[in-house]
Design a protein around this motif. Structure first.
Motif, PDB file in Angstrom:
ATOM      1  N   GLY A  33       0.118   1.751 -15.974  1.00 49.90           N
ATOM      2  CA  GLY A  33      -0.267   0.584 -15.190  1.00 49.90           C
ATOM      3  C   GLY A  33      -1.779   0.465 -15.151  1.00 49.90           C
ATOM      4  N   CYS A  34      -2.306  -0.725 -15.406  1.00 47.92           N
ATOM      5  CA  CYS A  34      -3.760  -0.913 -15.547  1.00 47.92           C
ATOM      6  C   CYS A  34      -4.569  -0.303 -14.408  1.00 47.92           C
ATOM      7  CB  CYS A  34      -4.088  -2.406 -15.648  1.00 47.92           C
ATOM      8  SG  CYS A  34      -3.277  -3.274 -16.996  1.00 47.92           S
ATOM      9  N   LEU A  35      -4.161  -0.557 -13.179  1.00 51.12           N
ATOM     10  CA  LEU A  35      -4.945  -0.078 -12.045  1.00 51.12           C
ATOM     11  C   LEU A  35      -4.791   1.419 -11.807  1.00 51.12           C
ATOM     12  CD1 LEU A  35      -4.532  -3.038  -9.523  1.00 51.12           C
ATOM     13  CD2 LEU A  35      -6.431  -2.558 -11.078  1.00 51.12           C
ATOM     14  N   ALA A  36      -3.902   2.069 -12.556  1.00 48.71           N
ATOM     15  CA  ALA A  36      -3.777   3.520 -12.464  1.00 48.71           C
ATOM     16  C   ALA A  36      -4.961   4.230 -13.115  1.00 48.71           C
ATOM     17  CB  ALA A  36      -2.468   3.985 -13.100  1.00 48.71           C
ATOM     18  N   SER A  37      -5.861   3.476 -13.742  1.00 45.39           N
ATOM     19  CA  SER A  37      -7.062   4.084 -14.320  1.00 45.39           C
ATOM     20  C   SER A  37      -7.895   4.782 -13.249  1.00 45.39           C
ATOM     21  CB  SER A  37      -7.902   3.039 -15.058  1.00 45.39           C
ATOM     22  OG  SER A  37      -8.165   1.931 -14.221  1.00 45.39           O
ATOM     23  N   GLN A  38      -7.776   4.333 -11.996  1.00 41.31           N
ATOM     24  CA  GLN A  38      -8.499   4.998 -10.907  1.00 41.31           C
ATOM     25  C   GLN A  38      -8.016   6.437 -10.723  1.00 41.31           C
ATOM     26  OE1 GLN A  38      -7.567   3.324  -6.973  1.00 41.31           O
ATOM     27  NE2 GLN A  38      -5.757   2.383  -7.883  1.00 41.31           N
ATOM     28  N   TYR A  39      -6.754   6.683 -11.027  1.00 41.11           N
ATOM     29  CA  TYR A  39      -6.223   8.041 -10.887  1.00 41.11           C
ATOM     30  C   TYR A  39      -6.775   8.960 -11.979  1.00 41.11           C
ATOM     31  CZ  TYR A  39      -2.930   5.466  -7.963  1.00 41.11           C
ATOM     32  OH  TYR A  39      -2.369   4.630  -7.022  1.00 41.11           O
ATOM     33  N   LEU A  40      -6.896   8.442 -13.189  1.00 41.45           N
ATOM     34  CA  LEU A  40      -7.491   9.241 -14.261  1.00 41.45           C
ATOM     35  C   LEU A  40      -8.928   9.617 -13.911  1.00 41.45           C
ATOM     36  CD1 LEU A  40      -6.297   7.532 -17.578  1.00 41.45           C
ATOM     37  CD2 LEU A  40      -5.749   9.844 -16.811  1.00 41.45           C
ATOM     38  N   ALA A  41      -9.687   8.639 -13.406  1.00 41.27           N
ATOM     39  CA  ALA A  41     -11.076   8.907 -13.030  1.00 41.27           C
ATOM     40  C   ALA A  41     -11.141   9.928 -11.899  1.00 41.27           C
ATOM     41  CB  ALA A  41     -11.775   7.613 -12.630  1.00 41.27           C
ATOM     42  N   THR A  42     -10.268   9.791 -10.912  1.00 42.62           N
ATOM     43  CA  THR A  42     -10.222  10.725  -9.786  1.00 42.62           C
ATOM     44  C   THR A  42      -9.919  12.133 -10.286  1.00 42.62           C
ATOM     45  OG1 THR A  42      -9.478   8.992  -8.269  1.00 42.62           O
ATOM     46  CG2 THR A  42      -9.067  11.264  -7.607  1.00 42.62           C
ATOM     47  N   TRP A  43      -8.951  12.243 -11.185  1.00 39.38           N
ATOM     48  CA  TRP A  43      -8.554  13.537 -11.749  1.00 39.38           C
ATOM     49  C   TRP A  43      -9.711  14.203 -12.474  1.00 39.38           C
ATOM     50  CZ3 TRP A  43      -7.600  14.604 -17.162  1.00 39.38           C
ATOM     51  CH2 TRP A  43      -6.963  15.828 -17.410  1.00 39.38           C
ATOM     52  N   VAL A  44     -10.413  13.440 -13.308  1.00 38.09           N
ATOM     53  CA  VAL A  44     -11.533  13.999 -14.074  1.00 38.09           C
ATOM     54  C   VAL A  44     -12.620  14.512 -13.135  1.00 38.09           C
ATOM     55  CG1 VAL A  44     -13.442  13.445 -15.642  1.00 38.09           C
ATOM     56  CG2 VAL A  44     -11.129  12.668 -16.183  1.00 38.09           C
ATOM     57  N   ILE A  45     -12.970  13.725 -12.116  1.00 35.40           N
ATOM     58  CA  ILE A  45     -14.026  14.151 -11.199  1.00 35.40           C
ATOM     59  C   ILE A  45     -13.586  15.380 -10.408  1.00 35.40           C
ATOM     60  CG2 ILE A  45     -15.491  13.496  -9.249  1.00 35.40           C
ATOM     61  CD1 ILE A  45     -15.329  10.588 -10.242  1.00 35.40           C
ATOM     62  N   CYS A  46     -12.349  15.380  -9.943  1.00 39.24           N
ATOM     63  CA  CYS A  46     -11.837  16.550  -9.220  1.00 39.24           C
ATOM     64  C   CYS A  46     -11.901  17.809 -10.079  1.00 39.24           C
ATOM     65  CB  CYS A  46     -10.391  16.312  -8.774  1.00 39.24           C
ATOM     66  SG  CYS A  46     -10.195  15.279  -7.323  1.00 39.24           S
ATOM     67  N   LYS A  47     -11.482  17.691 -11.328  1.00 39.22           N
ATOM     68  CA  LYS A  47     -11.415  18.851 -12.210  1.00 39.22           C
ATOM     69  C   LYS A  47     -12.806  19.371 -12.598  1.00 39.22           C
ATOM     70  CE  LYS A  47      -7.895  20.016 -14.404  1.00 39.22           C
ATOM     71  NZ  LYS A  47      -6.942  21.141 -14.251  1.00 39.22           N
ATOM     72  N   LEU A  48     -13.747  18.454 -12.811  1.00 38.40           N
ATOM     73  CA  LEU A  48     -15.052  18.857 -13.320  1.00 38.40           C
ATOM     74  C   LEU A  48     -16.120  19.019 -12.243  1.00 38.40           C
ATOM     75  CD1 LEU A  48     -15.344  16.736 -16.600  1.00 38.40           C
ATOM     76  CD2 LEU A  48     -14.602  19.112 -16.341  1.00 38.40           C
ATOM     77  N   ALA A  49     -15.894  18.417 -11.070  1.00 35.06           N
ATOM     78  CA  ALA A  49     -16.935  18.475 -10.038  1.00 35.06           C
ATOM     79  C   ALA A  49     -16.405  18.827  -8.651  1.00 35.06           C
ATOM     80  CB  ALA A  49     -17.681  17.143  -9.977  1.00 35.06           C
ATOM     81  N   GLY A  50     -15.113  18.589  -8.408  1.00 29.99           N
ATOM     82  CA  GLY A  50     -14.547  18.911  -7.109  1.00 29.99           C
ATOM     83  C   GLY A  50     -14.107  17.685  -6.325  1.00 29.99           C
ATOM     84  N   LYS A  51     -13.230  17.913  -5.377  1.00 30.12           N
ATOM     85  CA  LYS A  51     -12.628  16.820  -4.613  1.00 30.12           C
ATOM     86  C   LYS A  51     -13.657  16.024  -3.812  1.00 30.12           C
ATOM     87  CE  LYS A  51      -8.038  18.868  -4.092  1.00 30.12           C
ATOM     88  NZ  LYS A  51      -7.014  19.337  -3.142  1.00 30.12           N
ATOM     89  N   HIS A  52     -14.662  16.703  -3.291  1.00 31.22           N
ATOM     90  CA  HIS A  52     -15.664  16.013  -2.474  1.00 31.22           C
ATOM     91  C   HIS A  52     -16.336  14.895  -3.268  1.00 31.22           C
ATOM     92  CE1 HIS A  52     -18.886  15.236   0.352  1.00 31.22           C
ATOM     93  NE2 HIS A  52     -19.773  15.520  -0.590  1.00 31.22           N
ATOM     94  N   HIS A  53     -16.698  15.194  -4.512  1.00 30.20           N
ATOM     95  CA  HIS A  53     -17.344  14.178  -5.350  1.00 30.20           C
ATOM     96  C   HIS A  53     -16.371  13.049  -5.696  1.00 30.20           C
ATOM     97  CE1 HIS A  53     -21.154  16.190  -5.861  1.00 30.20           C
ATOM     98  NE2 HIS A  53     -20.535  17.327  -6.172  1.00 30.20           N
ATOM     99  N   ALA A  54     -15.109  13.391  -5.901  1.00 28.55           N
ATOM    100  CA  ALA A  54     -14.111  12.353  -6.179  1.00 28.55           C
ATOM    101  C   ALA A  54     -13.942  11.441  -4.970  1.00 28.55           C
ATOM    102  CB  ALA A  54     -12.776  13.002  -6.558  1.00 28.55           C
ATOM    103  N   GLU A  55     -13.915  12.018  -3.792  1.00 28.72           N
ATOM    104  CA  GLU A  55     -13.801  11.222  -2.570  1.00 28.72           C
ATOM    105  C   GLU A  55     -14.966  10.243  -2.443  1.00 28.72           C
ATOM    106  OE1 GLU A  55     -13.630  14.161   0.456  1.00 28.72           O
ATOM    107  OE2 GLU A  55     -11.495  14.619   0.126  1.00 28.72           O
ATOM    108  N   GLU A  56     -16.169  10.721  -2.729  1.00 30.01           N
ATOM    109  CA  GLU A  56     -17.351   9.860  -2.631  1.00 30.01           C
ATOM    110  C   GLU A  56     -17.299   8.715  -3.629  1.00 30.01           C
ATOM    111  OE1 GLU A  56     -20.705  12.466  -3.126  1.00 30.01           O
ATOM    112  OE2 GLU A  56     -20.906  12.772  -0.950  1.00 30.01           O
ATOM    113  N   ALA A  57     -16.883   9.022  -4.864  1.00 32.93           N
ATOM    114  CA  ALA A  57     -16.826   7.988  -5.908  1.00 32.93           C
ATOM    115  C   ALA A  57     -15.796   6.916  -5.579  1.00 32.93           C
ATOM    116  CB  ALA A  57     -16.521   8.629  -7.262  1.00 32.93           C
ATOM    117  N   ILE A  58     -14.613   7.339  -5.139  1.00 32.18           N
ATOM    118  CA  ILE A  58     -13.563   6.376  -4.807  1.00 32.18           C
ATOM    119  C   ILE A  58     -13.938   5.585  -3.561  1.00 32.18           C
ATOM    120  CG2 ILE A  58     -11.137   6.113  -4.150  1.00 32.18           C
ATOM    121  CD1 ILE A  58     -11.609   6.772  -7.115  1.00 32.18           C
ATOM    122  N   TYR A  59     -14.540   6.244  -2.585  1.00 33.35           N
ATOM    123  CA  TYR A  59     -14.964   5.551  -1.362  1.00 33.35           C
ATOM    124  C   TYR A  59     -15.913   4.409  -1.702  1.00 33.35           C
ATOM    125  CZ  TYR A  59     -16.575   4.888   3.446  1.00 33.35           C
ATOM    126  OH  TYR A  59     -16.860   4.338   4.676  1.00 33.35           O
TER     127      TYR A  59
END
Length: 198
Positions: free
Chosen positions: A149-175
């Motif tokens: 699903g097109c808008l599921a691209s946000q999940y891929l981005a969240t996953w990459v940031i979580c894996k490479l930088a941590g959940k805190h950075h993913a939270e900031e990016a999505i926020y």
């Protein structure tokens, strides 16, 4: 971190641009997110022509590689002149695919014994390749992830940031990119979607 967002002729703008935009929220932390294509210019499914930031080979040394989808992906998945330029390694790279990009993961032998997510149009083609298709928006196993699903691209981005930088950075990016009035809810939803696969 070098991140390649693979973008081919006929690409879906939502896949490439949403992932690229979210991941670029990490630019101040040294992330280098690049639209990566097999030619100098590619045209989207809706006629938007863009210049590639990097050639396809950039993906071979990137820390993370995301395959976008598009209207020509099925043909590209059988095009050895394009696929032969890619030499990806799931042992050292994060590799994800959006919708029909799942066909490219399959063609590169990266989905052996791994179920996948994809869009409804691509689903029968993925099944033809012997891949089990999940009825959900996101799935990851170790260093391989797929989204449907097109808008599921946000999940891929969240996953990459979580894996490479941590959940805190993913939270900031999505926020940052989430709709006003829905920011906390959007962050919580994105993190809960990928959390089981981290």
């Amino acid at each position: 971190m070098d991140i390649a967002v693979l973008t081919f002729d006929g690409f879906n703008e939502l896949d490439s641009f949403i992932a690229s935009s979210i991941l670029n929220r990490m630019k101040d932390h040294g992330w280098n997110v690049q639209i990566t294509s097999p030619s100098e210019r590619v045209t989207s499914m809706n006629g938007v022509e863009i210049s590639a930031q990097q050639p396809l080979e950039f993906a071979n040394q990137a820390d993370a590689v995301l395959f976008g989808s598009g209207i020509h992906t099925r043909a590209i998945s059988k095009d050895k002149s394009i696929l032969s330029r890619l030499s990806l390694h799931k042992e050292t790279q994060l590799i994800g695919a959006q919708c029909s990009g799942t066909l490219l993961l399959s063609a590169l032998g990266l989905l052996e014994n791994i179920p996948a997510c994809t869009d409804l149009t691509t689903k029968p083609w993925v099944k033809e390749e012997g891949i089990s298709v999940l009825d959900q928006a996101f799935y990851a196993e170790n260093s391989i992830a797929t989204a449907g699903g097109c808008l599921a691209s946000q999940y891929l981005a969240t996953w990459v940031i979580c894996k490479l930088a941590g959940k805190h950075h993913a939270e900031e990016a999505i926020y940052y990119v989430a709709p006003v009035g829905e920011k906390e809810k959007t962050v919580e939803h994105c993190l809960s979607t990928v959390n089981a696969y981290l």
